[in-house]
Design a protein around this motif. Structure first.
Motif, PDB file in Angstrom:
ATOM      1  N   ARG A   1       0.841  -1.185   0.000  1.00  0.00           N
ATOM      2  CA  ARG A   1       0.000   0.000   0.000  1.00  0.00           C
ATOM      3  C   ARG A   1       0.877   1.235   0.000  1.00  0.00           C
ATOM      4  N   VAL A   2       0.394   2.279  -0.658  1.00  0.00           N
ATOM      5  CA  VAL A   2       1.081   3.570  -0.687  1.00  0.00           C
ATOM      6  C   VAL A   2       0.116   4.627  -0.169  1.00  0.00           C
ATOM      7  N   THR A   3       0.570   5.408   0.779  1.00  0.00           N
ATOM      8  CA  THR A   3      -0.276   6.438   1.389  1.00  0.00           C
ATOM      9  C   THR A   3       0.318   7.819   1.149  1.00  0.00           C
ATOM     10  N   GLN A   4      -0.483   8.686   0.573  1.00  0.00           N
ATOM     11  CA  GLN A   4      -0.117  10.092   0.431  1.00  0.00           C
ATOM     12  C   GLN A   4      -1.157  10.884   1.212  1.00  0.00           C
ATOM     13  N   PRO A   5      -0.798  11.367   2.378  1.00  0.00           N
ATOM     14  CA  PRO A   5      -1.811  11.926   3.277  1.00  0.00           C
ATOM     15  C   PRO A   5      -2.394  13.261   2.833  1.00  0.00           C
ATOM     16  N   GLU A   6      -1.677  13.974   1.987  1.00  0.00           N
ATOM     17  CA  GLU A   6      -2.153  15.305   1.586  1.00  0.00           C
ATOM     18  C   GLU A   6      -2.747  15.242   0.191  1.00  0.00           C
ATOM     19  N   LYS A   7      -4.016  15.703   0.072  1.00  0.00           N
ATOM     20  CA  LYS A   7      -4.618  15.776  -1.266  1.00  0.00           C
ATOM     21  C   LYS A   7      -4.133  17.015  -1.991  1.00  0.00           C
ATOM     22  N   LEU A   8      -3.901  18.078  -1.218  1.00  0.00           N
ATOM     23  CA  LEU A   8      -3.500  19.355  -1.807  1.00  0.00           C
ATOM     24  C   LEU A   8      -2.413  19.977  -0.944  1.00  0.00           C
ATOM     25  N   LEU A   9      -1.374  20.470  -1.619  1.00  0.00           N
ATOM     26  CA  LEU A   9      -0.324  21.213  -0.929  1.00  0.00           C
ATOM     27  C   LEU A   9      -0.120  22.513  -1.681  1.00  0.00           C
ATOM     28  N   SER A  10      -0.329  23.627  -0.991  1.00  0.00           N
ATOM     29  CA  SER A  10      -0.200  24.932  -1.621  1.00  0.00           C
ATOM     30  C   SER A  10       0.960  25.674  -0.972  1.00  0.00           C
ATOM     31  N   VAL A  11       1.903  26.118  -1.792  1.00  0.00           N
ATOM     32  CA  VAL A  11       3.059  26.863  -1.288  1.00  0.00           C
ATOM     33  C   VAL A  11       3.292  28.074  -2.176  1.00  0.00           C
ATOM     34  N   PHE A  12       4.097  29.003  -1.676  1.00  0.00           N
ATOM     35  CA  PHE A  12       4.490  30.153  -2.489  1.00  0.00           C
ATOM     36  C   PHE A  12       5.791  29.850  -3.219  1.00  0.00           C
ATOM     37  N   LYS A  13       5.943  30.481  -4.358  1.00  0.00           N
ATOM     38  CA  LYS A  13       7.167  30.361  -5.152  1.00  0.00           C
ATOM     39  C   LYS A  13       8.374  30.657  -4.269  1.00  0.00           C
ATOM     40  N   GLY A  14       9.396  29.804  -4.366  1.00  0.00           N
ATOM     41  CA  GLY A  14      10.605  29.999  -3.580  1.00  0.00           C
ATOM     42  C   GLY A  14      10.593  29.297  -2.236  1.00  0.00           C
ATOM     43  N   ALA A  15       9.433  28.807  -1.822  1.00  0.00           N
ATOM     44  CA  ALA A  15       9.331  28.114  -0.533  1.00  0.00           C
ATOM     45  C   ALA A  15       9.742  26.662  -0.706  1.00  0.00           C
ATOM     46  N   PRO A  16      10.184  26.013   0.380  1.00  0.00           N
ATOM     47  CA  PRO A  16      10.519  24.585   0.285  1.00  0.00           C
ATOM     48  C   PRO A  16       9.251  23.745   0.162  1.00  0.00           C
ATOM     49  N   VAL A  17       9.415  22.607  -0.482  1.00  0.00           N
ATOM     50  CA  VAL A  17       8.290  21.698  -0.699  1.00  0.00           C
ATOM     51  C   VAL A  17       8.658  20.314  -0.190  1.00  0.00           C
ATOM     52  N   GLU A  18       7.696  19.682   0.500  1.00  0.00           N
ATOM     53  CA  GLU A  18       7.849  18.272   0.866  1.00  0.00           C
ATOM     54  C   GLU A  18       6.524  17.569   0.641  1.00  0.00           C
ATOM     55  N   LEU A  19       6.519  16.643  -0.277  1.00  0.00           N
ATOM     56  CA  LEU A  19       5.321  15.838  -0.544  1.00  0.00           C
ATOM     57  C   LEU A  19       5.513  14.500   0.143  1.00  0.00           C
ATOM     58  N   LYS A  20       4.590  14.174   1.029  1.00  0.00           N
ATOM     59  CA  LYS A  20       4.776  12.990   1.859  1.00  0.00           C
ATOM     60  C   LYS A  20       4.281  11.704   1.182  1.00  0.00           C
ATOM     61  N   CYS A  21       5.040  10.640   1.438  1.00  0.00           N
ATOM     62  CA  CYS A  21       4.664   9.316   0.941  1.00  0.00           C
ATOM     63  C   CYS A  21       5.115   8.280   1.965  1.00  0.00           C
ATOM     64  N   ASN A  22       4.186   7.466   2.412  1.00  0.00           N
ATOM     65  CA  ASN A  22       4.509   6.331   3.266  1.00  0.00           C
ATOM     66  C   ASN A  22       4.046   5.053   2.584  1.00  0.00           C
ATOM     67  N   TYR A  23       4.757   3.982   2.808  1.00  0.00           N
ATOM     68  CA  TYR A  23       4.408   2.741   2.144  1.00  0.00           C
ATOM     69  C   TYR A  23       4.316   1.596   3.140  1.00  0.00           C
TER      70      TYR A  23
END
Lengths: 113, 113
Positions: B3-25
């Motif tokens: 199984r693969v879990t991505q807890p966030e349906k939507l991630l909104s950030v501003f240009k230049g900000a750091p991004v982390e898209l989560k994934c657990n398996y």
């Protein structure tokens, strides 16, 4: 063609009708996958063909769904007696080696009224 | 079961900000892990895979076996990074299991100007 080709790109059908969706993989790709993409459900695995091995049908949601791959190339996904919950985008992908990069088609959008 | 879990349906950030898209398996073993991306009106395509240890378009993903995670990161988001991102898992090639690729439900990344 250079990429995976799917047809039709859009299909509107009435509840209870049968539909066939076609996938033409990249030439020489031995692995072929079908997925269903719908809002909130992500990419749902349906079926996987690899060479001459028996297909992995573990993702087919009901016995109304079936797929075949003729001559190790073109694949057809058939949905019998369509229901409204079958409405989704059906994606096909192919890969040159097991576990390799998947190349996706543009999908077939199915709407069941 | 895998199984693969991505807890966030939507991630909104501003240009230049750091991004982390989560994934657990969830997988009993050492799976192959991937990130796929779908830009607006384009096909789903491979972004990166953990065995390559590459940085693609400034994105990296580190496999953390202890936490069973494979989060996707980028230090400075760009507007052109806006897309749907899918984490995916397949059994290792030598496992004897079929090499079907299982996807998470996806995270929509929106980078605001």
């Amino acid at each position: 063609g250079a990429g995976v080709s799917q047809s039709p790109s859009n299909k509107v059908t009435e509840k209870g009708k049968d539909v066939e969706l076609r996938c033409d993989p990249i030439s020489g790709h031995t692995a072929l996958y079908w997925y269903r993409q719908s809002l909130g459900q992500g990419l749902e695995f349906l079926i996987y063909f690899q060479g001459n091995s028996a297909p992995d049908k573990s993702g087919l949601p009901s016995d109304r769904f079936s797929a075949e791959r003729t001559g190790g190339s073109v694949s057809t996904l058939t949905i019998q007696r369509t229901q409204q919950e079958d409405s989704a985008v059906y994606l096909c992908a192919s890969s040159s080696i097991p576990g390799g990069e998947l190349f996706f088609g543009e999908g077939s959008r199915l709407t069941v009224l | 079961a895998q199984r693969v879990t991505q807890p966030e349906k939507l991630l909104s950030v501003f240009k230049g900000a750091p991004v982390e898209l989560k994934c657990n398996y969830s997988y009993s073993g050492s799976p192959e892990l991937f990130w796929y991306v779908q830009y607006s009106r384009q096909r789903l395509q491979l972004l990166l895979r953990h065995i390559s240890r590459e940085s693609i378009k400034g994105f990296t993903a580190d496999l953390n076996k202890g936490e069973t995670s494979f989060h996707l990161k980028k230090p400075f988001a760009q507007e052109e990074d806006s897309a749907m991102y899918y984490c995916a898992l397949s059994p290792p090639l030598n496992s004897g299991a079929t090499n079907k690729l299982i996807f998470g439900t996806g995270t929509l990344l929106a980078v605001q100007p």
